[in-house]
Design an enzyme around this catalytic site. Structure first.
Site, PDB file in Angstrom:
ATOM      1  N   ASP A 283       6.654 -12.526  31.189  1.00  0.00           N
ATOM      2  CA  ASP A 283       6.735 -13.862  31.775  1.00  0.00           C
ATOM      3  C   ASP A 283       6.610 -13.698  33.297  1.00  0.00           C
ATOM      4  O   ASP A 283       6.621 -12.583  33.833  1.00  0.00           O
ATOM      5  CB  ASP A 283       8.035 -14.579  31.390  1.00  0.00           C
ATOM      6  CG  ASP A 283       7.905 -16.099  31.571  1.00  0.00           C
ATOM      7  OD1 ASP A 283       6.937 -16.554  32.207  1.00  0.00           O
ATOM      8  OD2 ASP A 283       8.787 -16.838  31.095  1.00  0.00           O
ATOM      9  N   TRP A 284       6.501 -14.813  33.957  1.00  0.00           N
ATOM     10  CA  TRP A 284       6.273 -14.853  35.412  1.00  0.00           C
ATOM     11  C   TRP A 284       7.391 -14.089  36.150  1.00  0.00           C
ATOM     12  O   TRP A 284       8.537 -14.553  36.206  1.00  0.00           O
ATOM     13  CB  TRP A 284       6.247 -16.316  35.857  1.00  0.00           C
ATOM     14  CG  TRP A 284       6.019 -16.547  37.299  1.00  0.00           C
ATOM     15  CD1 TRP A 284       6.886 -16.297  38.319  1.00  0.00           C
ATOM     16  CD2 TRP A 284       4.840 -17.085  37.905  1.00  0.00           C
ATOM     17  NE1 TRP A 284       6.328 -16.649  39.514  1.00  0.00           N
ATOM     18  CE2 TRP A 284       5.066 -17.146  39.295  1.00  0.00           C
ATOM     19  CE3 TRP A 284       3.611 -17.536  37.421  1.00  0.00           C
ATOM     20  CZ2 TRP A 284       4.121 -17.630  40.187  1.00  0.00           C
ATOM     21  CZ3 TRP A 284       2.680 -18.026  38.320  1.00  0.00           C
ATOM     22  CH2 TRP A 284       2.927 -18.061  39.689  1.00  0.00           C
TER      23      TRP A 284
END
Ligand code: BGC
Length: 749
Positions: A283-284
């Site tokens: 994820d980011w």
């Protein structure tokens, strides 16, 4: 060589046919092409493939182009515009040494330009086919802008409506979420991945993210293995079985190990048990965030742990590009780990047909906001709304109604009705309930006074005008809810009541004595006990997307009968959380007889046997509305439960059927639900578990026999050591929600 996962169903069904041979040949030729590329790629170029870049990271558009030219980037996110995408792909294809196309990703979570209801709303349709089509439409629109990968479906189960991201998921139930997860993946990916309208799906967030402590986003999770396997992982397995090409790791730490380096999740479950053949993305920023978690010393350590666990691509940060070379030199990661990751990425690009055609044709965009798409959005929004109360049949509004008051902060809030995670929706294309009701009833019959400008508005200056409008009309329709920004990522709430002065305004409107309809447009199941008591009718319409207005107008005027059912339990107040229907019975289950409401306790009551059961003195032991609940404008009667036998063996199956009759005076859909209870287990078992549902259309007066096949295998569960079907006695119900139904029983031998 292993066959790519998404071809497996074909292989099972028709291995002797020509299509199977072709499929194998294609997969083989991909592997050969990948071999060829890999043999020529430098380490830097391989690392580039493992890096997903947000344009902001590059510093400037020129630098971004440079990175693509140099092969330092395998994928872009938040990069859009058809011409821009075509140009950057041209640079990748023509000016980079290896001519490898980019994978363009974006969060297309519940629609691209045509925005559908938030996923939780879509879950309330209990209609996988409808949802599949919504995701197909989203993919068609998004692909026309060069997007070929979406970070959807989001299929995190949660028991906590404080968690803002409850809006993005399918609710609390693993069975319903699994059916929808498969439908979403199928819709996103279409019939063939190399069709230019197909996007690669990304099942996220793997895993446990929805169990953040107290619903505070990004928080720690402790989840036992039975809950992981019997609940949390179920929809992910369904997504993988449906062919999801990618998986995104979650932000949270799970039982002490961040999901982005969690070998139990990524190696044991995903690889070894599920044989996942796709690509894993972080994820980011979730790779370097492992330093904050206290799991990694520094970025190098974080990169190493993510790679070793099997995260192929890093999203939006550069710990991979900055550290892989050194990690290889030190032997902390191996060349084969890097090669495996790059192969997964290249394979996806081949499967999507990007090497042959990475560009978008300008004509493709004609599909955006197509009439048929808007019509589908209207239908999904209508089926997603749940009628929670309808005293005295206030709804539908009588055909000849002369005047209604439209009040409330959500009645005309074009951006809010689009909901969270909506990058591309255009509020100017939203049709609001106010607009739709004016169209439907004629502007002269609709008296509008917002009362409150936005959901958190605490000012009461607008009340006078709202009350004036209310006093002039036959029925008041109050549009309550939350602004879009109050749910979604990072938008958790401690209290989940109606924000601002909405409740106060509802009290005053109720005091007029006029029939009061409350429509709630929100990103989460709000605690609306008092408001539900005050209103005559309550329609829960979520954030319903572009066409929320017309869909709500269709429901209020009775063109369509409500048919949504709750995909989550509605609590009376935040203090009741977590409250989910498949809870355990406990040693002291509560009942009406045992509950002692707080105000009934005598002052100075001696220590005595007041209750001593599992309940809250203030809330009692039942939720505001149970999972699966939802009314209609007609009535459905359930009779005649029949089981095909009294017992089955552990390989067998049983049919369970009941007659459902529409005894009211209008045609309508009903969602018929099948639940079971395993009375005794090697670990304690839930009081009910959904095992089947069917959405049926019954004309007025019509009845149908609804039949479910229940395989013993459907009763399997993980008991801490193994997944098995245990012999014993089971209850079974067919009914309209999780709190009621016709009851039968059977034995598994
Ligand atoms: C979210 C993901 C999303 C990603 C890219 C993250 O903050 O958790 O769900 O896909 O950003 O926008």
């Amino acid at each position: 060589m292993k066959m790519p996962f998404y071809f497996l169903p074909v292989a099972f069904l028709a291995c002797t046919t020509l299509s199977c041979v072709r499929t194998e040949n294609k997969a083989e030729s991909y592997e050969k092409k990948i071999d060829k590329l890999m043999a020529e790629m430098t380490l830097e170029e391989k690392i580039g493939q493992m890096s997903q870049i947000d344009p902001g990271m590059a510093g400037s558009p020129e630098r971004l182009k440079e990175m693509v030219r140099e092969g330092r980037c395998g994928s872009l996110l938040n990069f859009f515009g058809m011409e821009e995408v075509n140009e950057i792909q041209r640079i990748a294809m023509e000016e980079s040494r290896m001519h490898i196309p980019l994978l363009i990703g974006r969060d297309v979570i519940h629609g691209y330009k045509t925005v559908f209801p938030i996923p939780l709303g879509m879950a309330a349709t209990w209609n996988p086919d409808l949802v599949k089509k919504a995701f197909r439409i989203s993919a068609v629109e998004a692909s026309s802008m060069g997007i070929r990968w979406t970070f959807a479906p989001m299929i995190d189960i949660t028991w906590d409506p404080r968690w803002g991201r409850i809006a993005e998921g399918c609710g609390e139930d693993p069975f319903l979420a699994s059916a929808l997860a498969a439908a979403m993946v199928e819709g996103i990916q279409g019939d063939s991945l190399n069709d230019p309208t197909a996007l690669a799906a990304c099942a996220k967030h793997f895993a446990g993210y929805g169990f953040a402590e107290a619903g505070r986003d990004y928080n720690t999770t402790y989840i036992t293995e039975p809950v992981m396997r019997n609940v949390v992982l179920k929809p992910f397995k369904a997504a993988v079985d449906a062919g999801a090409q990618t998986i995104m790791t979650a932000f949270n730490d799970l039982n002490g190990v961040p999901a982005t380096a969690n070998e139990f999740l990524l190696k044991k479950v995903l690889n070894d048990e599920w044989n996942f053949q796709g690509m894993v993305v972080s994820d980011w920023g979730s790779v370097p965030e492992m330093i904050n978690h206290g799991y990694c010393r520094d970025e190098k350590d974080a990169a190493a742990k993510a790679i070793r666990a099997g995260v192929d691509m890093e999203m939006a940060t550069n710990t991979y590009s900055a550290n892989i070379e050194q990690l290889l030199e030190e032997g902390v990661v191996t060349e084969s780990m890097i090669n495996d990751a790059v192969r997964d990425i290249l394979r996806l690009k081949f499967r999507l047909g990007l090497f042959d055609n990475p560009y978008v044709r300008p004509e493709a965009q004609k599909v955006i906001l197509d009439e048929a798409h808007l019509e589908h959005a209207r239908q999904v929004a209508a089926q997603s709304a749940v009628l929670l109360k309808n005293s005295g049949q206030v709804l539908p509004l009588p055909a000849g109604i002369k005047s209604i008051a439209v009040i409330g902060p959500l009645a005309d809030a074009p951006r809010d009705q689009l909901g969270t995670w909506c990058f591309d929706g255009d509020p100017s294309r939203s049709v609001t309930p106010l607009e739709a009701l004016k169209n439907e009833l004629g502007p002269g019959r609709v008296h509008y006074a917002a009362g409150l400008e936005y959901s958190r508005d605490k000012r009461t200056e607008g009340f006078a005008a709202a009350l004036k409008a209310a006093n002039r009309v036959e029925v008041i329709v109050f549009f309550a809810g939350e602004e879009w920004i109050l749910s979604g990522e990072g938008q958790s709430r401690g209290e989940i009541s109606l924000p601002g002065a909405q409740t106060e305004l509802i009290r005053r409107l109720a005091a007029t004595g006029k029939p009061l309809v409350m429509v709630v447009m929100a990103g989460r199941p709000l605690a609306i006990e008092e408001e539900t008591r005050l209103a005559d009718a309550v329609l829960y319409a979520w954030h319903g997307g572009t066409m929320a207005g017309p869909a709500i107008a269709d429901l209020l005027t009775g063109k369509v009968s409500p048919s949504g059912k709750l995909p989550v339990t509605f609590v009376k107040g935040a203090g009741q959380i977590p409250f989910y229907y498949y809870r355990k019975n406990t040693g002291r289950p509560a009942s009406d007889e045992s509950w002692t409401p707080i105000d009934s306790i005598p002052v100075e009551n001696p220590q005595s046997s007041l209750g001593y059961r599992s309940f809250h003195l203030d809330y009692g032991y039942t939720p505001l509305f149970p999972f699966g609940y939802g009314l209609s404008y007609t009535q459905f009667e359930y009779t005649n439960l029949e089981l095909s036998g009294a017992s089955i063996d552990r390989n067998g199956s049983l049919t369970v059927r009941a007659t459902v009759e529409n005894t009211g005076d209008r045609d309508a859909h009903e969602v018929v639900q099948l639940y079971v209870r395993d009375r005794v287990g090697s670990i304690t078992r839930p009081v009910k578990e959904l095992k089947g549902f069917q959405r049926i259309l019954l004309k007025k007066g019509e009845k149908a026999v609804v039949e479910f096949t229940l395989g013993a295998a459907d009763l399997a569960f993980f008991n801490g050591k193994e997944t098995l079907v245990e012999p014993g006695e089971f209850d079974v119900w067919i009914g309209p929600d999780s709190s009621q139904g016709l009851h039968g029983e059977f034995i598994v031998q």
